[in-house]
Design an enzyme around this catalytic site. Sequence first.
Site, short mmCIF file in Angstrom:
data_model
loop_
_atom_site.label_atom_id
_atom_site.label_comp_id
_atom_site.label_asym_id
_atom_site.label_seq_id
_atom_site.Cartn_x
_atom_site.Cartn_y
_atom_site.Cartn_z
N ASP A 34 40.80 42.49 65.53
CA ASP A 34 40.85 41.16 64.93
C ASP A 34 39.79 40.29 65.60
O ASP A 34 39.52 40.44 66.80
CB ASP A 34 42.24 40.52 65.10
CG ASP A 34 42.31 39.15 64.45
OD1 ASP A 34 42.38 39.09 63.22
OD2 ASP A 34 42.28 38.15 65.18
N GLU A 36 38.35 36.20 66.09
CA GLU A 36 38.46 34.76 65.90
C GLU A 36 37.04 34.22 65.84
O GLU A 36 36.16 34.68 66.58
CB GLU A 36 39.24 34.10 67.04
CG GLU A 36 40.69 34.55 67.14
CD GLU A 36 41.51 34.24 65.90
OE1 GLU A 36 41.17 33.25 65.20
OE2 GLU A 36 42.48 34.97 65.62
N HIS A 175 47.12 33.72 65.97
CA HIS A 175 45.71 33.33 65.82
C HIS A 175 44.89 33.57 67.08
O HIS A 175 43.86 32.92 67.27
CB HIS A 175 45.59 31.87 65.37
CG HIS A 175 46.53 31.50 64.28
ND1 HIS A 175 46.68 32.26 63.15
CD2 HIS A 175 47.40 30.47 64.16
CE1 HIS A 175 47.59 31.70 62.38
NE2 HIS A 175 48.05 30.63 62.97
N ASP A 180 47.03 39.24 67.40
CA ASP A 180 46.98 39.56 65.97
C ASP A 180 46.69 41.05 65.76
O ASP A 180 47.22 41.67 64.83
CB ASP A 180 45.90 38.72 65.28
CG ASP A 180 46.33 37.28 65.10
OD1 ASP A 180 47.40 36.91 65.63
OD2 ASP A 180 45.61 36.51 64.45
#
Length: 584
Positions: A34, A36, A175, A180
């Site tokens: 994942d 960000e 998040h 995640d």
Amino acid sequence: MSVPVFKVRRVEAVQGTLDELGTPLRDVTFVVFDLETTGGSAAEHAITEIGAVKVRGGEVLGEFATLVDPGGPIPPFISVLTGITDAMVMAAPKMPEVLPAFLEFAAGATLVAHNAPFDMGFLKAACAAGGYPPPANPVVDTADLARRVLTRDETPNCKLATLARLFRSVTDPCHRALSDAKATVDVLHGLIGRVGSYGVHTLEDLRSFVRAPTPEQQRKRHLAQSVPGAPGVYVFEDAKGEALYIGKSSNLRNRVRSYFTASETRPRVREMVGIAESVRSIVCATALEAEVRELRMIGAAKPRYNKRSRFPERVVWLKLTDEPFPRLSVVRDLKDDHGTYLGPFSSSRLADEARAALHEAIPLRQCTQRLSPRVRRSACTLAGLGRCGAPCEGRESEGDYSRHVESARHAMERDPEVVVSAIETRMRRLSAEQRYEEAAVDRDRLAAYVRTAARMQRLRSLTAIPQMVAAAPAFDGGWDIHVVRHGRLAAAGVMPRGAHPVPYVDALVATAETVSPGPGPIPAASAEETECVLRWLEAPGVRLVRVDGTWSLPAYGAGRLRARMERAYQGLPGHQPREGKPLR
């Protein structure tokens, strides 16, 4: 010549097991990752964090987690959303240092992500910037897999947080990249358990099983035989003639045929095809007429397999009441009572969030009692906090209070800057104090307010016009002509190539639907219908033929502020919009 060499090749003649036809899932190494980021565009924004988990056969083999210095400031909205601040990434390595380590970690594995196109887009952009070839790893998208395996009865949506709850993930997605990724591991394992019942046992099966049409799809291909190749609306009906699903297309035959091929992979739609016994088609003059007719038919018939547009009457509005000391009230009906309306909202919760945003900036009274200069009541706590001028006790005259009313009306109908400024100031303060959850609440309030204000102002620009006639070039050299009255499509027609336009326009106007506008910002049609008309009017090549009135938007309207927020949030994974287009 060595005889054993030829004897070894005899093994190829032995019929293999199912597991030997591909890579068994228990032997596949998955790297679930994942990202960000500072925004939604891989071309314009940067990665701020990478988290990944390597698993095989249900066993965790390793983890990878690091913050990344994006090389620039992180937008405040992103900090509120992820909790990642400029101070946190100040000492973090930059992407050129992180990327080789991550590519080594993922080497030879199958990459897995929730909403994989987003994460893979940023990963490929980072590889291109660093001079690396794009990853050649197989990719599995758990969001796409969930949409094909799960039904609406099991889960209302396929967001990561929703699926994590469904599959009882031990990690709550928050998040942050590693959290995640861990939640996505549990979702992946849950989905693998589900697809086993479909005969999916190998990686190759997992990536391709949804591409094969079901026996029901193959058996019912004959339903598309009599559908014409023209623009219009199609209706799948059951044995009783009741509508199961309504759709539209610029080519009905091609669209209906696609429901019986491998390209249709949605589980719920496949279920609908299994029930359908007939397909009814309604030919329309233009593609816009088909789109509008589809919306009207869905709103009237409410087919159970249509996800959207089924209940246009359920929208709510935020109303600035017309009384001596007006207040903000959430209502369902538009009335011709001189009130000022903001909307439509899809739920009362969203309307409440927009109301809270307005109250943050403008000290309107929040009590529900009806007040007048002669009626006095005891002031509430808000007066002591300076959030209300206490007109109930006579501390604020009707004239003084009217300044707040005009400020609210101006913010609702024209320029929302006063609200945006107040909310953003509060968000910055909360973020500095690391009160991210409270800041996120304000973020949602601001999003609901700005998004809806921009939408309403755009709708009003068209609904205020009594009549508009516009034309667009058709594929055969003719013209598609539409008559729009108060935002409602009143007539549609096609003018042949080379014909004189005046008789065709006059005839279309003369036969157009008579539209009697009602109260409020959308007086004659649903918001969705007016938005369809607006999209067509703004398309390249469309020409205005006649306009009764002025078509314009407020110079300092909410649209300019909405665009700024959309650029900050559009495309970020796992955060679908509550109203209108995505903020993330």
